[in-house]
Design an enzyme around this catalytic site. Structure first.
Site, mmCIF file in Angstrom:
data_model
loop_
_atom_site.group_PDB
_atom_site.id
_atom_site.type_symbol
_atom_site.label_atom_id
_atom_site.label_comp_id
_atom_site.label_asym_id
_atom_site.label_seq_id
_atom_site.Cartn_x
_atom_site.Cartn_y
_atom_site.Cartn_z
ATOM 1 N N ILE A 135 -18.481 -4.903 12.224
ATOM 2 C CA ILE A 135 -18.480 -3.859 11.198
ATOM 3 C C ILE A 135 -19.904 -3.379 10.937
ATOM 4 N N HIS B 161 -15.690 7.146 43.065
ATOM 5 C CA HIS B 161 -17.109 7.502 42.937
ATOM 6 C C HIS B 161 -17.231 8.976 42.540
ATOM 7 N N GLY C 185 -1.524 -0.425 7.478
ATOM 8 C CA GLY C 185 -2.403 -1.546 7.141
ATOM 9 C C GLY C 185 -3.881 -1.205 7.129
ATOM 10 N N MET D 214 -9.571 -11.489 14.637
ATOM 11 C CA MET D 214 -8.991 -10.514 13.700
ATOM 12 C C MET D 214 -9.059 -9.143 14.349
ATOM 13 N N ARG E 76 0.844 -1.191 0.000
ATOM 14 C CA ARG E 76 0.000 0.000 0.000
ATOM 15 C C ARG E 76 0.888 1.253 0.000
ATOM 16 N N SER F 53 -5.649 -9.177 6.151
ATOM 17 C CA SER F 53 -6.891 -9.751 5.618
ATOM 18 C C SER F 53 -7.572 -8.768 4.683
ATOM 19 N N ALA G 89 -6.649 -5.679 15.884
ATOM 20 C CA ALA G 89 -5.377 -4.973 15.768
ATOM 21 C C ALA G 89 -4.462 -5.283 16.950
ATOM 22 N N HIS G 90 -5.019 -5.270 18.174
ATOM 23 C CA HIS G 90 -4.156 -5.478 19.347
ATOM 24 C C HIS G 90 -3.697 -6.932 19.450
HETATM 25 P P1 FAD Z 1 -3.449 -5.584 8.203
HETATM 26 O O1 FAD Z 1 -3.766 -4.411 9.034
HETATM 27 O O2 FAD Z 1 -4.474 -6.070 7.252
HETATM 28 O O3 FAD Z 1 -2.123 -5.200 7.407
HETATM 29 C C1 FAD Z 1 -1.553 -6.037 6.458
HETATM 30 C C2 FAD Z 1 -0.749 -5.180 5.493
HETATM 31 O O4 FAD Z 1 0.005 -6.049 4.646
HETATM 32 C C3 FAD Z 1 -1.613 -4.343 4.566
HETATM 33 O O5 FAD Z 1 -1.216 -2.996 4.629
HETATM 34 C C4 FAD Z 1 -1.358 -4.932 3.172
HETATM 35 O O6 FAD Z 1 -1.369 -3.947 2.156
HETATM 36 C C5 FAD Z 1 0.035 -5.522 3.335
HETATM 37 N N1 FAD Z 1 0.354 -6.627 2.436
HETATM 38 C C6 FAD Z 1 -0.395 -7.731 2.186
HETATM 39 N N2 FAD Z 1 0.272 -8.565 1.353
HETATM 40 C C7 FAD Z 1 1.451 -7.963 1.079
HETATM 41 C C8 FAD Z 1 2.574 -8.319 0.293
HETATM 42 N N3 FAD Z 1 2.644 -9.495 -0.341
HETATM 43 N N4 FAD Z 1 3.607 -7.456 0.222
HETATM 44 C C9 FAD Z 1 3.569 -6.275 0.885
HETATM 45 N N5 FAD Z 1 2.541 -5.885 1.655
HETATM 46 C C10 FAD Z 1 1.504 -6.729 1.750
HETATM 47 N N6 FAD Z 1 -9.566 -4.137 15.058
HETATM 48 C C11 FAD Z 1 -9.495 -3.683 16.322
HETATM 49 O O7 FAD Z 1 -8.770 -4.259 17.139
HETATM 50 N N7 FAD Z 1 -10.208 -2.590 16.728
HETATM 51 C C12 FAD Z 1 -11.017 -1.932 15.880
HETATM 52 O O8 FAD Z 1 -11.646 -0.946 16.277
HETATM 53 C C13 FAD Z 1 -11.128 -2.382 14.548
HETATM 54 N N8 FAD Z 1 -11.921 -1.753 13.676
HETATM 55 C C14 FAD Z 1 -11.975 -2.185 12.388
HETATM 56 C C15 FAD Z 1 -12.828 -1.532 11.504
HETATM 57 C C16 FAD Z 1 -12.921 -1.936 10.197
HETATM 58 C C17 FAD Z 1 -13.840 -1.211 9.257
HETATM 59 C C18 FAD Z 1 -12.118 -3.025 9.743
HETATM 60 C C19 FAD Z 1 -12.170 -3.459 8.306
HETATM 61 C C20 FAD Z 1 -11.281 -3.693 10.606
HETATM 62 C C21 FAD Z 1 -11.210 -3.284 11.945
HETATM 63 N N9 FAD Z 1 -10.409 -3.937 12.874
HETATM 64 C C22 FAD Z 1 -10.358 -3.501 14.163
HETATM 65 C C23 FAD Z 1 -9.597 -5.098 12.495
HETATM 66 C C24 FAD Z 1 -8.123 -4.671 12.279
HETATM 67 O O9 FAD Z 1 -8.080 -3.676 11.279
HETATM 68 C C25 FAD Z 1 -7.292 -5.864 11.877
HETATM 69 O O10 FAD Z 1 -7.460 -6.903 12.807
HETATM 70 C C26 FAD Z 1 -5.820 -5.481 11.829
HETATM 71 O O11 FAD Z 1 -5.598 -4.447 10.909
HETATM 72 C C27 FAD Z 1 -4.959 -6.688 11.469
HETATM 73 O O12 FAD Z 1 -3.629 -6.307 11.458
HETATM 74 P P2 FAD Z 1 -2.551 -7.060 10.572
HETATM 75 O O13 FAD Z 1 -1.268 -6.344 10.824
HETATM 76 O O14 FAD Z 1 -2.626 -8.507 10.807
HETATM 77 O O15 FAD Z 1 -3.009 -6.845 9.057
HETATM 78 P P1 NAD Z 2 -18.013 -10.510 12.007
HETATM 79 O O1 NAD Z 2 -17.519 -11.890 11.968
HETATM 80 O O2 NAD Z 2 -17.854 -9.696 13.223
HETATM 81 O O3 NAD Z 2 -19.568 -10.479 11.695
HETATM 82 C C1 NAD Z 2 -20.100 -11.060 10.552
HETATM 83 C C2 NAD Z 2 -21.584 -11.282 10.787
HETATM 84 O O4 NAD Z 2 -22.162 -11.641 9.557
HETATM 85 C C3 NAD Z 2 -21.874 -12.394 11.789
HETATM 86 O O5 NAD Z 2 -22.801 -11.935 12.741
HETATM 87 C C4 NAD Z 2 -22.440 -13.487 10.923
HETATM 88 O O6 NAD Z 2 -23.386 -14.285 11.601
HETATM 89 C C5 NAD Z 2 -23.089 -12.676 9.812
HETATM 90 N N1 NAD Z 2 -23.274 -13.411 8.559
HETATM 91 C C6 NAD Z 2 -22.445 -14.307 7.982
HETATM 92 N N2 NAD Z 2 -22.993 -14.776 6.841
HETATM 93 C C7 NAD Z 2 -24.185 -14.147 6.703
HETATM 94 C C8 NAD Z 2 -25.212 -14.199 5.727
HETATM 95 N N3 NAD Z 2 -25.134 -15.009 4.662
HETATM 96 N N4 NAD Z 2 -26.299 -13.403 5.888
HETATM 97 C C9 NAD Z 2 -26.403 -12.584 6.965
HETATM 98 N N5 NAD Z 2 -25.457 -12.513 7.926
HETATM 99 C C10 NAD Z 2 -24.364 -13.276 7.780
HETATM 100 O O7 NAD Z 2 -17.337 -9.806 10.733
HETATM 101 P P2 NAD Z 2 -17.286 -8.275 10.306
HETATM 102 O O8 NAD Z 2 -18.265 -7.471 11.058
HETATM 103 O O9 NAD Z 2 -17.341 -8.276 8.819
HETATM 104 O O10 NAD Z 2 -15.840 -7.863 10.757
HETATM 105 C C11 NAD Z 2 -14.689 -8.528 10.184
HETATM 106 C C12 NAD Z 2 -13.563 -8.590 11.168
HETATM 107 O O11 NAD Z 2 -13.043 -7.302 11.422
HETATM 108 C C13 NAD Z 2 -14.003 -9.196 12.477
HETATM 109 O O12 NAD Z 2 -13.265 -10.367 12.705
HETATM 110 C C14 NAD Z 2 -13.680 -8.193 13.515
HETATM 111 O O13 NAD Z 2 -12.968 -8.755 14.566
HETATM 112 C C15 NAD Z 2 -12.835 -7.147 12.809
HETATM 113 N N6 NAD Z 2 -13.330 -5.838 13.253
HETATM 114 C C16 NAD Z 2 -13.140 -5.497 14.546
HETATM 115 C C17 NAD Z 2 -13.650 -4.318 15.014
HETATM 116 C C18 NAD Z 2 -13.444 -3.965 16.442
HETATM 117 O O14 NAD Z 2 -12.598 -4.564 17.081
HETATM 118 N N7 NAD Z 2 -14.156 -3.000 16.991
HETATM 119 C C19 NAD Z 2 -14.371 -3.486 14.188
HETATM 120 C C20 NAD Z 2 -14.572 -3.878 12.879
HETATM 121 C C21 NAD Z 2 -14.041 -5.064 12.420
#
Ligand code: FAD
Ligand code: NAD
Length: 467
Positions: A185, A445, A40, A319, A35, A146, A321-322
């Site tokens: 999400i 409190h 990420g 999945m 990217r 992912s 971040a922490h």
């Molecule tokens: P990623 O953050 O996915 O980073 C992987 C990186 O690898 C990417 O930048 C990608 O471009 C790069 N990459 C992939 N393949 C290659 C390659 N071959 N060469 C070079 N670079 C490559 N988690 C929380 O804990 N709290 C939250 O509030 C939260 N909110 C979220 C909200 C949304 C909308 C989404 C989609 C996710 C959220 N998550 C949250 C989940 C969190 O973003 C992921 O769990 C986290 O980013 C995973 O970290 P990672 O380092 O494993 O991978």
């Molecule tokens: P999720 O696994 O949290 O929720 C997916 C939901 O979709 C589940 O409730 C499941 O039962 C439902 N589902 C699956 N197939 C379906 C179908 N055919 N029809 C209707 N419902 C269906 O996944 P997400 O919300 O897409 O988030 C993806 C990942 O990103 C999660 O693993 C989450 O940990 C991470 N994330 C974390 C945060 C956070 O930590 N605050 C915020 C956003 C995303």
């Protein structure tokens, strides 16, 4: 060819934190990222931008619905949606720039491009423009994260049928939105749009929202989210989603088999995420994926190649971040010959709705399934003075403790600032505290945290004081 002690592929929260730890441990470290910016999914299109929009939309909701009760009158309240999206981007830009600074400060070489195995100790980096280069590595960490998952019959088009990535930068405020998936999400982004006035339909296959969390939490949150107008359609199986030009058409069967149709501005598909390993060349080094496409690792996050580790969303587990960060640190310390530790049971999970939901440890459903003898104590926020003062009386704290030893096995909070409060439960459980331990600790409190003390008192045997 440049050679490194450690090469990290992927600069998400798992990868960039691992690179910092590697540099701290004296490894000559390179970080490869395809990217344009570091950070990420989390910093660019995940945690940070979603929280920025959650905060903006919460301000609007409060101004619109709560200020008057507090005796504050606001005239001409309006939403400048493009400005809201632009502010979100400013937050993202500042945050990813912070990662650039950290890489420089720690002497980490950042290589922008696609990383791929050539052999077990050589990685090729192919930038978007220009020639590919190869680097040598003694140790390699796969942290490629992912991408959004979909359903086999849905063609994501980024136009009307979108993922979270597009939902974070829509050109204008939608009037209607269908969200497939009542998970994290779906509920976070559903909250953003419902607060801003969009008619939001959450369509969930299971009979509960956030179905993998403790069932009490889903019930509490659903009740609260209904108040901001979110419409829930549980036990609905989506069977068709089509782009009809200026609308998306979503069809599902309800639990009686009756077809239901929604015509909406956008259909957000939020049914989970899948590990990303495309183009990584794992076959070149004989590394296997499991049945869900995750890189296979042992208990030390090591792949079948002993100098190659993998962490974060691309391996098994939550999945989050922490979780990715903790695993990144673990992997690099293990490479350095240290004996690090992670308790995956104690990684908290948070849903940043309002009220927030936060949890650590086992759910009541898991304890039942595992046949563990447990006792439970709950305390509702409507009985908290602090919650009444701030008009945040929805939700509950639930403490699960072992029936014989009183050790805390799980803490589940649906309530104000649950995301921050859960840290107390994590500390308590890391030190294997009993419910009695937490019940006897002084909690300031008036604070929301008193609800945790009260729930712990209730778990020790009907000793809650304020209910
Ligand atoms: P990623 O953050 O996915 O980073 C992987 C990186 O690898 C990417 O930048 C990608 O471009 C790069 N990459 C992939 N393949 C290659 C390659 N071959 N060469 C070079 N670079 C490559 N988690 C929380 O804990 N709290 C939250 O509030 C939260 N909110 C979220 C909200 C949304 C909308 C989404 C989609 C996710 C959220 N998550 C949250 C989940 C969190 O973003 C992921 O769990 C986290 O980013 C995973 O970290 P990672 O380092 O494993 O991978
Ligand atoms: P999720 O696994 O949290 O929720 C997916 C939901 O979709 C589940 O409730 C499941 O039962 C439902 N589902 C699956 N197939 C379906 C179908 N055919 N029809 C209707 N419902 C269906 O996944 P997400 O919300 O897409 O988030 C993806 C990942 O990103 C999660 O693993 C989450 O940990 C991470 N994330 C974390 C945060 C956070 O930590 N605050 C915020 C956003 C995303």
């Amino acid at each position: 060819m440049d050679k490194y002690d450690l090469v990290v592929i992927g600069a998400g929260p798992g990868g960039y934190v691992a690179a910092i730890r590697g540099a701290q441990l004296g490894f000559k470290t390179a970080l490869i990222e395809k990217r344009g910016t570091l950070g990420g999914t989390c910093l660019n299109v995940g945690c940070i931008p979603s929280k920025a929009l959650l905060d903006s939309s919460e301000h609007y909701l409060k101004a619109n619905k709560e200020f008057e009760t507090h005796g504050i009158k606001v005239g001409g309240l309006d939403i400048d949606f493009p400005r809201m999206i632009a502010r979100k981007q400013e937050v993202v830009d500042q945050t990813v720039a912070g990662v650039d600074y950290l890489m420089e400060k720690n002497g980490i070489t950042v290589l922008h491009g696609m990383g791929a195995f050539v052999d077990a100790h050589t990685i090729e980096v192919t930038p978007t423009e220009g020639a590919a280069t190869q680097i040598g590595a003694d140790r390699i960490l796969i942290a490629t994260g992912s991408e959004p998952a979909s359903l086999p019959f849905i063609a994501l088009d980024g136009d009307r049928i979108i993922t979270s990535t597009e939902a974070l930068e829509l050109p204008q405020l939608p009037k209607t939105m269908a969200i497939i998936g009542g998970g994290v999400i779906g509920l976070e982004l559903g909250s953003v749009y419902a607060r801003l006035g969009t008619e939001v339909h959450v369509i969930e296959y299971q009979d509960a929202i956030i179905p993998t969390m403790d069932r009490t939490m889903g019930k509490e949150l659903q009740r609260s989210m209904k108040k901001i107008g979110v419409k829930f359609h549980l036990s609905h199986g989506v069977k068709e989603v089509t782009n009809a030009g200026d609308q998306a058409v979503v069809k599902a069967d309800d639990k009686k088999g009756k077809e239901v149709t929604w015509e909406v501005d956008y259909c957000l598909v939020a049914v989970g995420r899948k590990p990303y390993t495309l183009g990584l060349g794992l076959d070149k080094v004989g590394l296997a994926l499991d049945e869900r496409g995750r890189v296979e690792v042992d208990a030390h996050l090591r792949t079948a190649q002993p100098h190659v580790y993998a962490i974060g969303d691309v391996v098994k587990g939550a999945m989050l971040a922490h979780k990715a960060e903790e695993e990144g640190i673990y992997a690099v310390e293990h490479m350095a010959g240290q004996k690090p530790h992670i308790d995956h049971n104690l990684i908290p999970g948070v849903v940043y709705t309002w009220p927030e939901v936060a949890a650590v440890g086992r759910t009541e459903e898991q304890l039942k399934a595992e046949g563990v003898a447990y006792k439970t104590g709950s305390f509702p926020f409507k009985a908290s003075g602090r919650a009444r003062a701030s008009m945040d009386t929805d939700g509950v704290v639930k403490v699960l403790a072992h029936a014989d030893t009183d050790e805390i096995l799980g803490v589940h909070i649906c309530g104000p600032r649950a995301a921050d409060m859960i840290a107390e439960a994590v500390v308590a459980m890391e030190f294997r505290a009993s419910a009695e331990d937490v019940a006897r600790m002084s909690h300031a409190h008036p604070t929301f945290t008193e609800a945790i003390k009260e729930a712990a008192l209730a778990a020790t045997g009907d000793r809650a004081l304020h209910i």
